[in-house]
Design an enzyme around this catalytic site. Structure first.
Site, PDB file in Angstrom:
ATOM      1  CG  ASP A 146      -0.168  -0.411   2.243  1.00 24.76           C
ATOM      2  OD1 ASP A 146       1.233   0.453   2.436  1.00 24.76           O
ATOM      3  OD2 ASP A 146      -1.271  -0.767   3.544  1.00 24.76           O
ATOM      4  CG  HIS A 200       4.342  -9.489  -0.878  1.00 21.86           C
ATOM      5  ND1 HIS A 200       3.432 -10.020   0.632  1.00 21.86           N
ATOM      6  CD2 HIS A 200       5.671 -10.868  -0.757  1.00 21.86           C
ATOM      7  CE1 HIS A 200       4.124 -11.576   1.181  1.00 21.86           C
ATOM      8  NE2 HIS A 200       4.938 -11.747   0.088  1.00 21.86           N
ATOM      9  CB  CYS A 254       6.956  -3.521 -19.171  1.00 20.04           C
ATOM     10  SG  CYS A 254       6.317  -4.066 -20.722  1.00 20.04           S
ATOM     11  CB  CYS A 294       4.865  -1.037 -22.421  1.00 20.51           C
ATOM     12  SG  CYS A 294       6.748  -0.206 -21.684  1.00 20.51           S
ATOM     13  CB  CYS A 335       8.278  -2.398 -25.313  1.00 23.06           C
ATOM     14  SG  CYS A 335       7.207  -2.397 -24.660  1.00 23.06           S
ATOM     15  N   GLY A 342       1.954  -7.925  12.892  1.00 24.15           N
ATOM     16  CA  GLY A 342       0.200  -7.710  12.010  1.00 24.15           C
ATOM     17  C   GLY A 342       0.123  -8.966  10.898  1.00 24.15           C
ATOM     18  CB  THR A 343       2.474 -10.353   9.226  1.00 23.19           C
ATOM     19  OG1 THR A 343       3.035 -12.109   8.358  1.00 23.19           O
ATOM     20  CG2 THR A 343       3.744 -10.798  10.181  1.00 23.19           C
ATOM     21  CB  SER A 344      -0.785 -13.833   9.271  1.00 20.56           C
ATOM     22  OG  SER A 344      -0.998 -14.705   7.815  1.00 20.56           O
ATOM     23  CD  GLU A 402      -6.593 -13.961  14.972  1.00 18.88           C
ATOM     24  OE1 GLU A 402      -7.323 -14.053  14.807  1.00 18.88           O
ATOM     25  OE2 GLU A 402      -5.685 -14.075  13.671  1.00 18.88           O
TER      26      GLU A 402
HETATM   27  P1  NAD Z   1      -1.329 -11.482   6.785  1.00 22.25           P
HETATM   28  O1  NAD Z   1      -1.049 -12.715   6.117  1.00 22.25           O
HETATM   29  O2  NAD Z   1      -0.232 -10.965   6.544  1.00 22.25           O
HETATM   30  O3  NAD Z   1      -2.282 -11.460   8.089  1.00 22.25           O
HETATM   31  C1  NAD Z   1      -2.766 -10.367   8.583  1.00 22.25           C
HETATM   32  C2  NAD Z   1      -3.037 -10.529  10.001  1.00 22.25           C
HETATM   33  O4  NAD Z   1      -2.455  -8.875  10.730  1.00 22.25           O
HETATM   34  C3  NAD Z   1      -3.228 -11.221  10.996  1.00 22.25           C
HETATM   35  O5  NAD Z   1      -2.520 -12.243  11.685  1.00 22.25           O
HETATM   36  C4  NAD Z   1      -4.488 -10.751  11.483  1.00 22.25           C
HETATM   37  O6  NAD Z   1      -3.983 -10.991  13.118  1.00 22.25           O
HETATM   38  C5  NAD Z   1      -3.691  -9.187  12.461  1.00 22.25           C
HETATM   39  N1  NAD Z   1      -4.336  -7.793  12.437  1.00 22.25           N
HETATM   40  C6  NAD Z   1      -5.305  -7.687  11.901  1.00 22.25           C
HETATM   41  N2  NAD Z   1      -5.527  -6.665  12.110  1.00 22.25           N
HETATM   42  C7  NAD Z   1      -4.961  -6.084  13.080  1.00 22.25           C
HETATM   43  C8  NAD Z   1      -4.484  -4.808  13.957  1.00 22.25           C
HETATM   44  N3  NAD Z   1      -5.218  -3.872  14.025  1.00 22.25           N
HETATM   45  N4  NAD Z   1      -2.980  -4.797  13.968  1.00 22.25           N
HETATM   46  C9  NAD Z   1      -2.424  -6.233  13.873  1.00 22.25           C
HETATM   47  N5  NAD Z   1      -2.184  -7.163  14.176  1.00 22.25           N
HETATM   48  C10 NAD Z   1      -4.313  -6.779  12.894  1.00 22.25           C
HETATM   49  O7  NAD Z   1      -1.839 -10.771   5.144  1.00 22.25           O
HETATM   50  P2  NAD Z   1      -3.369 -10.736   4.443  1.00 22.25           P
HETATM   51  O8  NAD Z   1      -4.229 -10.270   4.722  1.00 22.25           O
HETATM   52  O9  NAD Z   1      -4.043 -12.434   4.526  1.00 22.25           O
HETATM   53  O10 NAD Z   1      -2.394 -10.606   3.397  1.00 22.25           O
HETATM   54  C11 NAD Z   1      -1.562 -11.675   2.586  1.00 22.25           C
HETATM   55  C12 NAD Z   1      -0.537 -10.872   1.749  1.00 22.25           C
HETATM   56  O11 NAD Z   1      -1.433  -9.842   0.693  1.00 22.25           O
HETATM   57  C13 NAD Z   1      -0.526  -9.621   2.407  1.00 22.25           C
HETATM   58  O12 NAD Z   1       1.565  -9.918   2.790  1.00 22.25           O
HETATM   59  C14 NAD Z   1       0.510  -8.312   0.837  1.00 22.25           C
HETATM   60  O13 NAD Z   1       1.239  -9.325   0.011  1.00 22.25           O
HETATM   61  C15 NAD Z   1      -1.242  -8.450   0.612  1.00 22.25           C
HETATM   62  N6  NAD Z   1      -1.686  -7.979   1.612  1.00 22.25           N
HETATM   63  C16 NAD Z   1      -2.076  -6.030   1.755  1.00 22.25           C
HETATM   64  C17 NAD Z   1      -2.554  -5.241   1.960  1.00 22.25           C
HETATM   65  C18 NAD Z   1      -1.580  -3.974   2.054  1.00 22.25           C
HETATM   66  O14 NAD Z   1      -0.884  -3.671   1.334  1.00 22.25           O
HETATM   67  N7  NAD Z   1      -2.291  -3.376   3.214  1.00 22.25           N
HETATM   68  C19 NAD Z   1      -3.757  -5.497   2.237  1.00 22.25           C
HETATM   69  C20 NAD Z   1      -3.828  -6.757   2.458  1.00 22.25           C
HETATM   70  C21 NAD Z   1      -3.797  -8.041   1.754  1.00 22.25           C
HETATM   71 ZN    ZN Z   2       7.314  -2.824 -22.223  1.00 25.49          ZN
END
Ligand code: NAD
Ligand code: ZN
Length: 241
Positions: free
Chosen positions: A103, A118, A126, A146, A149, A186-188, A214
């Site tokens: 984002d 990501h 392109c 593009c 090209c 904030g990553t699963s 969580e």
């Molecule tokens: P993810 O696997 O990283 O999961 C999101 C995690 O955030 C979960 O573990 C959840 O429990 C936790 N979470 C939710 N709200 C929270 C808060 N307020 N504070 C702390 N933790 C919190 O991500 P996803 O949504 O399964 O997406 C997978 C992939 O898709 C990402 O790695 C990314 O590349 C892309 N994606 C990016 C964005 C973005 O850029 N904002 C959004 C959605 C998906």
């Molecule tokens: Zn190109």
């Protein structure tokens, strides 16, 4: 609170900090996570659209979905967690931010040393010559081509089933091997290879702190688990000066 101050003083005394962020840090800015309640668009799941097969089959549909996501993200702003990480970068001797988010909110907040493993929703690539460029149009023209090209442009995003840029993996792995503190925000812990970054850092002796609303598959192996919203918890870990 004792736990928080213990972690804060640890963070302020080390010289090398790495931060790994996922969709959860941007959830507090109103950007939906894929696995959250707002993860659906029309009747599609992200896993059905963010793939090379989907783009080959129906590039218009995939670009329409990205237009919807661009519209959502364009009006969002970094939250207190993003801002706290900017402050931490200023205070730390060595600071590396590795994000799975596409984002652009870390850059918008002012973070400097960012690796976007990501990709970035504000960049196109392109499909013929590989040229990567910024494009902030909302909505973007369907189908974009593009300037060099005339090949079809795709989002510069690592889709499900695709490999990460080897240079990004190397930079991330080097960071995991050498950091003294790793903050995982904030990553699963489901999406690879980011999931294995945590065990690498832990194995190399880093003090690992997880911040999430969580418990995750990583929770059992980290040193500290802080359950809460990123925008509430992360600012507490950073010295105020
Ligand atoms: P993810 O696997 O990283 O999961 C999101 C995690 O955030 C979960 O573990 C959840 O429990 C936790 N979470 C939710 N709200 C929270 C808060 N307020 N504070 C702390 N933790 C919190 O991500 P996803 O949504 O399964 O997406 C997978 C992939 O898709 C990402 O790695 C990314 O590349 C892309 N994606 C990016 C964005 C973005 O850029 N904002 C959004 C959605 C998906
Ligand atoms: Zn190109």
């Amino acid at each position: 609170m004792e736990k928080i101050s213990r972690i804060r003083s640890r963070i302020s005394t080390v010289s090398s900090i790495v931060v790994l962020t996922g969709a959860g840090i941007s959830a507090d800015s109103g950007v939906p996570t894929f696995r959250g309640e707002d993860g659906l668009w029309r009747r599609f799941r992200a896993e059905d659209l963010a793939t090379p097969e989907a783009f080959r089959r129906d590039p218009v549909l995939v670009w329409e979905w990205y237009n919807w996501r661009r519209e959502i993200i364009a009006i969002k702003n970094p939250n207190a967690a993003h801002h706290a990480l900017v402050k931490l970068e200023r205070q730390a001797r060595s600071f590396t931010l590795i994000t799975q988010n596409v984002d652009g909110l870390h850059a918008k907040a002012g973070s400097k040393n960012i690796t976007e493993i990501h990709g970035n929703i504000w960049k196109t690539r392109c499909t013929v010559c590989g040229d990567v460029s910024h494009n902030f149009d909302v909505p973007i023209t369907i189908l974009p081509h593009c300037k060099k090209c005339n090949g079809l442009l795709r989002p510069h995003i690592v889709w499900f089933g695709e490999s990460l840029d080897p240079a990004d993996i190397k930079r991330s792995m080097d960071a995991m091997h050498t950091c003294e503190v790793l903050l995982v925000i904030g990553t699963s812990g489901i999406v690879q290879p980011a999931a294995s970054f945590v065990s690498t850092a832990k194995g190399a002796g880093a003090y690992v702190v997880e911040i999430n609303i969580e418990e995750t598959p990583n929770s059992y192996l980290v040193d500290e688990v802080l359950v809460g919203r990123a925008s509430d918890v992360v600012p507490l870990l950073i010295n105020r000066d």
